[in-house]
Structure formats: C-alpha cells, structure tokens
Design a protein around this motif. Structure first.
Motif, short mmCIF file in Angstrom:
data_model
loop_
_atom_site.label_atom_id
_atom_site.label_comp_id
_atom_site.label_asym_id
_atom_site.label_seq_id
_atom_site.Cartn_x
_atom_site.Cartn_y
_atom_site.Cartn_z
N THR A 1 45.70 48.40 53.23
CA THR A 1 44.74 47.83 54.19
C THR A 1 43.99 46.69 53.52
O THR A 1 43.44 46.85 52.43
CB THR A 1 43.75 48.90 54.67
OG1 THR A 1 44.49 49.97 55.23
CG2 THR A 1 42.81 48.33 55.72
N ILE A 2 44.00 45.56 54.20
CA ILE A 2 43.29 44.37 53.70
C ILE A 2 42.08 44.16 54.61
O ILE A 2 42.23 44.14 55.83
CB ILE A 2 44.18 43.10 53.77
CG1 ILE A 2 45.61 43.38 53.34
CG2 ILE A 2 43.55 41.95 53.00
CD1 ILE A 2 45.84 43.69 51.92
N GLY A 3 40.92 43.97 54.01
CA GLY A 3 39.70 43.75 54.80
C GLY A 3 39.14 42.38 54.53
O GLY A 3 39.06 41.93 53.38
N VAL A 4 38.76 41.69 55.59
CA VAL A 4 38.19 40.35 55.44
C VAL A 4 36.75 40.37 55.95
O VAL A 4 36.49 40.75 57.10
CB VAL A 4 39.02 39.30 56.22
CG1 VAL A 4 38.38 37.93 56.12
CG2 VAL A 4 40.45 39.25 55.67
N MET A 5 35.82 39.98 55.08
CA MET A 5 34.42 39.85 55.47
C MET A 5 34.21 38.43 55.96
O MET A 5 34.39 37.48 55.20
CB MET A 5 33.50 40.10 54.26
CG MET A 5 33.68 41.45 53.62
SD MET A 5 32.83 41.54 52.02
CE MET A 5 31.13 41.56 52.56
N GLY A 6 33.85 38.27 57.24
CA GLY A 6 33.70 36.94 57.81
C GLY A 6 34.95 36.58 58.60
O GLY A 6 35.99 36.31 58.01
N PRO B 1 29.78 33.02 55.02
CA PRO B 1 29.02 31.90 54.43
C PRO B 1 27.89 32.45 53.57
O PRO B 1 27.46 33.59 53.76
CB PRO B 1 28.47 31.16 55.65
CG PRO B 1 28.54 32.11 56.79
CD PRO B 1 29.55 33.16 56.47
N LEU B 2 27.42 31.65 52.64
CA LEU B 2 26.31 32.07 51.79
C LEU B 2 25.00 31.81 52.53
O LEU B 2 24.65 30.66 52.82
CB LEU B 2 26.33 31.29 50.47
CG LEU B 2 25.22 31.68 49.49
CD1 LEU B 2 25.37 33.12 49.04
CD2 LEU B 2 25.22 30.73 48.29
N THR B 3 24.30 32.90 52.85
CA THR B 3 23.01 32.80 53.55
C THR B 3 22.08 33.83 52.90
O THR B 3 22.51 34.60 52.03
CB THR B 3 23.15 33.14 55.05
OG1 THR B 3 23.52 34.53 55.16
CG2 THR B 3 24.18 32.29 55.75
N SER B 4 20.84 33.87 53.38
CA SER B 4 19.92 34.86 52.81
C SER B 4 20.42 36.28 53.10
O SER B 4 20.14 37.21 52.34
CB SER B 4 18.51 34.66 53.37
OG SER B 4 18.58 34.68 54.77
N ALA B 5 21.22 36.44 54.17
CA ALA B 5 21.73 37.79 54.50
C ALA B 5 22.94 38.18 53.66
O ALA B 5 23.28 39.36 53.58
CB ALA B 5 22.10 37.85 55.99
N THR B 6 23.63 37.21 53.07
CA THR B 6 24.87 37.55 52.37
C THR B 6 24.80 37.33 50.85
O THR B 6 25.73 37.70 50.14
CB THR B 6 26.07 36.73 52.91
OG1 THR B 6 25.83 35.34 52.67
CG2 THR B 6 26.27 36.96 54.40
N LYS B 7 23.71 36.73 50.37
CA LYS B 7 23.58 36.52 48.92
C LYS B 7 23.58 37.88 48.23
O LYS B 7 22.86 38.79 48.65
CB LYS B 7 22.27 35.78 48.65
CG LYS B 7 22.09 35.39 47.23
CD LYS B 7 20.97 34.37 47.08
CE LYS B 7 20.98 33.83 45.68
NZ LYS B 7 19.93 34.25 44.84
N GLY C 1 28.30 43.83 61.87
CA GLY C 1 26.92 44.07 61.48
C GLY C 1 26.74 45.02 60.32
O GLY C 1 27.66 45.73 59.93
N PRO C 2 25.54 45.03 59.76
CA PRO C 2 25.26 45.87 58.59
C PRO C 2 25.54 47.35 58.85
O PRO C 2 26.00 48.06 57.95
CB PRO C 2 23.76 45.66 58.34
CG PRO C 2 23.40 44.40 59.09
CD PRO C 2 24.39 44.22 60.18
N ASP C 3 25.34 47.82 60.09
CA ASP C 3 25.53 49.25 60.37
C ASP C 3 26.98 49.70 60.19
O ASP C 3 27.24 50.86 59.92
CB ASP C 3 25.13 49.57 61.82
CG ASP C 3 23.65 49.39 62.03
OD1 ASP C 3 22.94 49.22 61.02
OD2 ASP C 3 23.22 49.37 63.20
#
Ligand code: NAP
Length: 308
Positions: free
Chosen positions: A134-139, A195-201, A176-178
């Motif tokens: 299983t390959i998972g892609v974030m974004g 993308p790099l944001t305050s939520a993903t740093k 989402g985070p949940d």
C-alpha cells in the motif's frame, strides 16, 4: 507593457525566446537587464524580496516560477497583487517520474541490491506483487493526484490523505487531521506532497512514524521543513522505518556534517524531483497573463490565508 523574469538563469533564454516568438508585442526582460522598473507589470520570480517588490510600482501579478510558494514572503507583495503558482505539465511529469522511480526502487529492493553488490553477495529477496503493497500519498493536489494515477498502473494498493476530501479512482481517500492516523496505519510507503504551511511544518515526526506499519519507508518530495530530522534518524535506527528517500532537506544544500549523508538507509537527491520546464510552462503562463489582460480571472492564484 513589460514582464520581468527574475528566476533560474540557465532557463531564461528559453523563456525569452518563447515570448519573442509568441508574444512579440510584450516587452520581455530578463534580470539583471531589467530596464526601467516603473514599467514592469508582470513578474516571474522564485522569491520576492520586499525591497525589490517595493521598486515595482506598477506590478499587477506575481507569477511564482515554482509549484510551491512557501519561499515567497507574502507580506512583501501588496494584497491587491495576486500571487500565481506554477502548475504545468513539465513539473507534474518530472514528479511522477521521480516518485515512480523511488517507489519501484523500494518495492523491488534496489537499495538492498546496491549494498549486496558492494559486498559481492548473491542474495535474491522475495518479490511480492505490487498488489501486496500500500502506497500512501499526503497531499492530493496537482502533483499528488498525478502520482497516484500513475502508481495505479503498477497495481499497488493506494491511499491518499488531503485537507479536503478528494475522490480519485482506485484510491482510498482520507481527509483532515482526524483521519491522518487511520490513513497512516496502512501505508507501507509514504510519500509527502503537501505544501509547506504552518499546518504541515514538522508533520513528518515521531508520532507520524509510529503510526505507520513497522518497517515502512518514507519518500519526502515536499519540503525539507516537513521533516523532523532527529525523529527520522530515531525511527530508522529503531527499525520502525526501513528507508527514507529525501529529495528535499532543511537547509539546502544539506551541510556536509549532517548525519543523513552517511546514513546507510537514507538516500538523498539535491531537490531535483521536478523542475519547471520553460517549454511547457511558458505557454501556460502566457495564456494566464492574457486572461488577466482580458479582465478574466487568473488561474492558480494562491490563497494567502491558507498559505498555498
Ligand atoms: P497543490 O496542487 O496546491 O496541492 C496541495 C495539496 O495538498 C492539496 O490537495 C491540498 O488540499 C493538500 N493540503 C494542503 N494543506 C494540507 C494539510 N494541512 N493537510 C492535508 N492536505 C493538505 O500543490 P502541488 O502542485 O501538488 O505541489 C505540492 C508541493 O510539492 C508543493 O507545495 C511543493 O512544496 C512540492 N514540490 C516539490 C518539488 C520538488 O522538486 N521536490 C517540485 C514541485 C513541488 P486541498 O485540496 O484541500 O486544498
């Protein structure tokens, strides 16, 4: 009406020749031969230093020359000036190639065979079918969804995690985070393309690694600051992660004394997964610029409040 290109110097000539041929009425300038900055209405650049933007009183649109905009200081660009990110087939194709290569190299144990060759060891490993991984892609944006679609051709099991729920054929979607922990639970190979944001740093951290199946691998093609380096080293050394392929680091270039260089299970490339290709990017940027001139809505304008 002037456009100023202030980005990757080796590719400037390709941009200039496309504009000379297809939009000869536009005055295309290449930094540092910028002429009178009062005349510049469109800027194509990687970064926007405040003192430079302040010298462009007639600026109408800031076109980022790259897909990400995390390097742009939004506060330096007046609010009425749209910031447009780069979405073009050349960047997408490059990313799809790189991630396919990385996934297949992990899937087919190529890094083990590099080590085995160095040790002159003939040691065949089992070859599991792609459908067993299983390959998972974030974004699941323009890059993540293209990567997922290509990986589907190989028969991998696929899952994607996104801010808002997105449906793609053959992909189990999470949002989402949940739902992050649930998403991670099944990922044998995890690919970071948010993308790099305050939520993903710092999102690639100890907690995230511990939610993956033991022995999973990581491919980071997002940005260096997504990753907490010490947590990756710990996860590799404990066996929680088996390998990491990193195209991006923090900082770049990675200092020579950084432990990633010598780590046997970290593979590094110098931020080359994909690059804007002038041949495919220039026509798209010109179309967008013409939309703006006709008073139509620009495409791919970033949302400053979301950070991408
Ligand atoms: P994009 O089209 O804007 O897609 C970003 C995706 O990430 C969107 O689907 C978005 O969800 C999702 N996302 C954003 N914040 C999130 C969060 N907090 N949690 C979960 N999902 C989140 O961007 P892209 O063109 O695919 O590019 C992605 C990144 O790749 C760039 O920002 C850049 O950092 C990196 N990149 C690297 C290279 C390289 O050579 N290594 C080259 C190009 C780009 P929504 O659908 O809800 O908005």
């Amino acid at each position: 009406m002037s456009i100023l290109y202030r980005s990757d110097a080796p590719r400037a000539a390709a941009w200039a020749s496309y504009f000379a041929e297809h939009a000869p009425e536009l005055d295309f300038r290449v930094w540092p031969d910028a002429g009178n900055l009062d005349e510049v209405e469109y800027l194509i650049a990687w970064q926007a230093p405040a003192e430079f933007i302040a010298k462009l009183p007639r600026l109408k649109v800031f076109f980022s020359s790259g897909a990400g905009v995390d390097h742009v200081d939004f506060s330096a660009v007046p609010k009425h000036i749209p910031i447009v990110r780069m979405v073009e087939p050349g960047i997408i194709d490059g990313m799809v190639e790189y991630v396919s290569l990385a996934v297949l190299a992990l899937h087919r144990d190529f890094f083990d065979y590099v080590a085995a060759k160095a040790a002159r060891t003939w040691d065949p490993l089992e070859v599991p079918p792609a459908s067993a991984r299983t390959i998972g892609v974030m974004g699941m944006g323009s890059l993540g969804s293209a990567v997922l679609q290509r990986l589907a051709n190989y028969g991998f099991r696929l899952r994607g995690w996104n801010r808002s729920l997105r449906h793609l054929d053959n992909v189990e979607s999470f949002a989402g985070p949940d739902q992050l922990q649930h998403f991670l639970k099944g990922c044998d190979i995890l690919i970071c393309l948010v993308p790099l944001t305050s939520a993903t740093k710092g999102i690639l951290n100890r907690k995230l690694f511990s939610a993956l199946p033991a022995g999973a691998s990581l491919i980071n093609v997002g940005r260096g600051p997504h990753l907490v380096d010490a947590d990756l080293l710990e996860a590799l050394d404990s066996g929680q992660l088996s390998r990491a392929i990193l195209d991006v680091t923090d900082p770049e270039p990675l200092p020579a004394e950084h432990p990633f260089w010598a780590h046997p299970r970290v593979f590094l490339t110098p931020h080359v997964a994909s690059m804007t290709q002038p041949e495919s990017a220039a026509p798209i940027l010109l179309d967008n610029l013409r939309r703006h001139q006709r008073g139509e809505a620009l495409l791919n304008v970033i949302d400053r409040s979301r950070g991408y």
